[in-house]
Structure formats: C-alpha cells, structure tokens
Design an enzyme around this catalytic site. Structure first.
Site, PDB file in Angstrom:
ATOM      1  N   GLU A 134      -0.690   0.352  -5.618  1.00  0.00           N
ATOM      2  CA  GLU A 134      -1.375   1.674  -4.856  1.00  0.00           C
ATOM      3  C   GLU A 134      -2.646   1.668  -5.842  1.00  0.00           C
ATOM      4  O   GLU A 134      -2.658   1.351  -6.969  1.00  0.00           O
ATOM      5  CB  GLU A 134      -0.805   3.014  -5.274  1.00  0.00           C
ATOM      6  CG  GLU A 134      -1.802   4.093  -4.709  1.00  0.00           C
ATOM      7  CD  GLU A 134      -2.395   3.924  -3.378  1.00  0.00           C
ATOM      8  OE1 GLU A 134      -3.475   4.110  -3.156  1.00  0.00           O
ATOM      9  OE2 GLU A 134      -1.423   3.668  -2.456  1.00  0.00           O
ATOM     10  N   CYS A 140      -0.876   3.883  11.273  1.00  0.00           N
ATOM     11  CA  CYS A 140      -0.694   5.196  11.762  1.00  0.00           C
ATOM     12  C   CYS A 140      -1.638   5.355  13.057  1.00  0.00           C
ATOM     13  O   CYS A 140      -2.300   6.408  13.303  1.00  0.00           O
ATOM     14  CB  CYS A 140      -0.556   6.338  10.805  1.00  0.00           C
ATOM     15  SG  CYS A 140      -1.675   6.419   9.667  1.00  0.00           S
ATOM     16  N   CYS A 193       0.781  -1.252   0.182  1.00  0.00           N
ATOM     17  CA  CYS A 193      -0.030  -0.022  -0.022  1.00  0.00           C
ATOM     18  C   CYS A 193       0.989   1.169   0.207  1.00  0.00           C
ATOM     19  O   CYS A 193       1.092   2.022   0.993  1.00  0.00           O
ATOM     20  CB  CYS A 193      -0.908   0.008   1.267  1.00  0.00           C
ATOM     21  SG  CYS A 193      -1.926  -1.509   1.521  1.00  0.00           S
TER      22      CYS A 193
END
Length: 488
Positions: free
Chosen positions: A276, A401, A247
């Site tokens: 992607e 994240c 990714c």
C-alpha cells in the site's frame, strides 16, 4: 460548537481538493479521510449526514448569504473576520433547510450573530425560489443522483479465520434473519440471501444494521460487496502458494485471500505480501488484517509496489491480486462527487436559470474524463505488467471498480499485445476457471476490434474470460475482473 468547527474543517478540505481540479472518491471517503487527517473527535457519520445536504445546496445558500448582507457585517478582530464563511454556511443551512430549522448549539456569539439575520435570510431564500419558479430548492438539484445512490444489498461474508466452525455462525444468522430468500432481488428487511457464486457470502437489506451484531464486532463476519469478493475466489490460492496483493488497502481482498489459504488452519510464516503506497491507508489495512485474525501471515509493505516489490526479492510468489486505482465509476456515492464537479453548472442555474452552455459543459466533462481514463489505464497497465515479470507467478487477477472499457478490456488487450508479456507466456484464463456461472461477461466487441485475424468464437472465448458487474443492476457495485495465467 465543536461539531460545526469539525464540519468546517471537513468542508475546507473538500474545497481544497476541488480547487486542484476534478476530485475523486465518495463523499464518505472524503469525510473519513479529512477526519483522520485532522484527528477530529466528532463522529464522521454525523458530519457526513449534514454535508450530504449542505454541499448539495451550497451554491444557493451562498447566494442567499450574499444577498442578505451577512458576509459584509462579520465582526473583525485585529482586522480579520471572527467567523469563517464555511462555518456560517453550515449554521445557515441548519437554520433554513434542516428538518428542525434550527442551529444545533447552545448560546454562542456566532449563533446570535446568525439569528440577527434570520428574517433577511428567509426573505432572500423566498426570492430565490420565486425567481427560479420552484416551491423547494430540491427541484433545482439532481436529487435522483443521491437518492438512488445507495446499494440495494448489504453483503457480508463469514470469516473462517475467526470461526473455523461456520455452522455456529450460520445458526446465529438464522436467529437474526429467519426468512431466507432465493434471490437478492427478493431481499426485504429481516430476510437473508445465501449467495450462489461466493461461498459463505450473504446479502441482507441495507436497513438491517449488521454492524451492531457481535459477529461483526468480533471479526467473525466481514462486510464486503459481492463483486469485490470475485478476485480472491477466482485466484483460489492454497497453502502452497505465496501471494502478493499489489494495491491492498483497505484490506477486504487481502483478508479474503487469507481465508482461502488459511481457512483450515493458520500457519506461522508469512504467505501474503500486501503493498500500500499511502501511509494512512496502510494503517487501515493493518487494522483490517488484525480484526480478521491473520496478522502473522500477512506482511504489510508501505510504498509503491512497482518499486518495492522486485522479482529478485520475491522469487517464490505464485499469484497476484492487482486492484489498482481506477475511476471508481462503479462505486456508489461517486455521483455526489460528480455534483461537486458540476458546481459551476449549478451556479449558472442560480444566476441565470438553465444555462445555454449545457452542451459545452458536457463536452468539457467528457474531455476531462477521457484524459483521466487515459492516465489511469496507463498506470494500470504498468502495475499488471510488473506483476507478470515475477518468475514463478502462475495466476494474476486484475480487477477494477470501473465500468469503462478503457480501464478493463483495453488494459487486458494492451497487455496481450505487449512483446514482453507474449514472451512470458501470459494468456487470459478461460471461463470455466473464472466463476463460469456468472452471466455478465466482457465486451466481445473490444476483442473483435483488435484481433481481426481471429474467429468470432476465439474473441468470444477471450471476452468470456472477463467478468463484469453493473452497479445496482447486479446487486452491488460496478466491477470488472480478469484472470491471466500461464504454464511454467
């Protein structure tokens, strides 16, 4: 007028996204994405600067607009309003709330139209503040969300693909930042910190504009948060490896992997395969790779990694970076989007004062979050498991994240309990190969809850194989990383 026109389109885009339910992403990313979508000429930074304030006060401005009567008096042409609600909102924001208290355009019919209502708009604004018992509208919004929502450190790394001699770059950095500090907490404007965990990574004060330096323009340094550098450093690939970044966009991790593989010299064949799904983000990825100087060594594949990349097509891949979509709960700027998602709650304050339904709203927010985390973790599990099916893969670094265990330790646990994953022989890499000096590790309680037959030290060992970073408290974004490995 061009600025207000472009800003109106961006506002319309955000409203469209909001109408679909909860929206994700930072304000910066939403502005940038809409500017790319509509091919706007206005600098996205200028649009962001206005929208950061405008949307924060949007419910109050709409109330003022409604009470003033300006919306009812919009002139029409062929039965349709000549001016849009959002364009008027932008002009009225600048007239009432900007520092200059003026509309930033020359003579134009829409400006003259708004100025005719200047006194009524000011009057309604005063009434609103009196009703809410505040001197300034900032007292009615959660300013702590936005004012504290900036990174404490601007991180960047030297790119060896553009400058094999790092010492030359170091000398230029010393000229610009003569004061060296021993920890990131000691960073002040004009100083620099040499990171102790990632080679050739540096931290400076956010006020220092490194993007104007020739080193940045030439691609010899790359801005990248410290925690975002963890995956490539943990994977630590060599020229003998073939790597898939599942990714990839925008490409920081991809090019960082390339710096480890080709830092001592580029090769002529492709060794990194970047995937992607989104075509627009793939364009950003291509640009990033070109700037970093490794276009010939990286193959960009536009599409879903789990469908395009099969073990039969890539039988020689030895390692993976898997950083899939996540809640982004550790990224700065997300709090602004939280404010968008709390818009109804803010409107209640405008109409009724502090709402009695606050607890109910909080429960609803939590419910929406849990549902979203469940969907995300399921997707994350599938992506990592797919990577684990490649026959020669030896190491896989999974990262997010996010600060939520649902997307981090619990995804790892689900993988460890999967029968196929067990058959393939995957285990969590031990701490000594996953930046051992980094102090903040995974939540041991998550492993203890599932592996009740294991000893406390065994659960601690698995948790120590995980890395966590807290937003701001650890000098940057919130982050999680874990490395899976096996012997073949």
């Amino acid at each position: 007028m061009e600025f207000y026109r472009d800003a109106t389109w961006v506002l319309e885009y955000i409203e469209q996204q909001d109408s679909k339910g909860r929206i994700s992403g930072s304000l910066q990313s939403l502005v940038l994405k809409s500017c790319q979508k509509y091919k706007l000429k206005t600098n996205p930074k200028h649009i962001y600067a206005v929208l950061d304030s405008c949307w924060k006060y949007k419910p109050f401005l709409e109330k003022v607009m409604s009470k003033s009567g300006i919306l009812k008096d919009i002139p029409k042409k062929k039965g349709k309003p000549v001016y849009t609600r959002l364009t008027l909102l932008l002009l009225i924001h600048d007239l009432l709330l900007s520092k200059q208290k003026r509309i930033q355009m020359g003579k134009h019919p829409i400006k003259l139209f708004v100025l005719r209502y200047k006194s009524r708009l000011h009057s309604e604004l005063v009434k609103l503040k009196l009703k809410a018992k505040v001197r300034d509208l900032s007292e009615l919004v959660d300013t702590g969300d936005s004012s504290n929502d900036i990174t404490p450190v601007r991180w960047f790394r030297i790119n060896p693909l553009r400058c094999p001699d790092a010492s030359a770059v170091m000398k230029e950095l010393e000229k610009k930042f003569p004061q060296r500090v021993e920890s990131w907490e000691g960073i002040v404007p004009g100083s620099i910190y040499h990171d102790e965990f990632i080679p050739y990574l540096f931290g400076i004060h956010p006020q220092d504009k490194i993007t104007s330096h020739e080193l940045y323009k030439q691609g010899r340094i790359i801005i990248q948060d410290r925690a975002s550098c963890f995956p490539a450093h943990i994977l630590n690939p060599t020229l003998e490896d073939k790597i898939i970044d599942a990714c990839s966009a925008p490409g920081n991790k991809t090019t960082h992997v390339a710096s480890y593989m080709f830092g001592n010299g580029l090769v002529d064949d492709v060794r990194i395969f970047a995937f992607e799904k989104d075509p627009e983000r793939a364009k950003v990825l291509q640009k990033m790779i070109k700037v970093a100087g490794c276009s010939k060594q990286i193959s960009v594949n536009v599409g879903d990694f789990t469908k395009l990349a099969t073990p039969s097509k890539f039988p020689d891949v030895t390692g993976f970076i898997v950083d899939p979509s996540c809640s982004g709960s550790g990224i700065f700027g997300r709090k602004y989007i939280d404010s968008l998602n709390r818009q109804k709650k803010t409107q209640d304050i405008v109409d009724n004062g502090v709402p009695d339904e606050q607890e109910e709203m909080a429960e609803k927010e939590n419910g929406n979050l849990q549902e979203r985390l469940s969907k995300l973790s399921s997707f994350q599990f599938q992506v990592v498991k797919h990577a684990m099916s490649f026959p020669k893969a030896k190491r896989i670094v999974y990262s997010t994240c996010s600060i939520h265990a649902e997307e981090n330790e619990r995804v790892a646990l689900d993988l460890l309990l999967d029968e196929k994953v067990k058959q393939w022989g995957w285990k969590i890499a031990k701490r000594e190969s996953v930046i051992p000096q980094w102090p903040r590790r995974g939540f041991v309680s998550e492993f203890q809850e599932i592996f009740r037959d294991k000893t406390a030290s065994e659960c601690q060992e698995m948790a120590d194989g995980c890395i966590r970073a807290l937003p701001r408290e650890d000098g940057g974004i919130g982050f999680f990383a874990i490395c899976f490995e096996r012997d073949i």
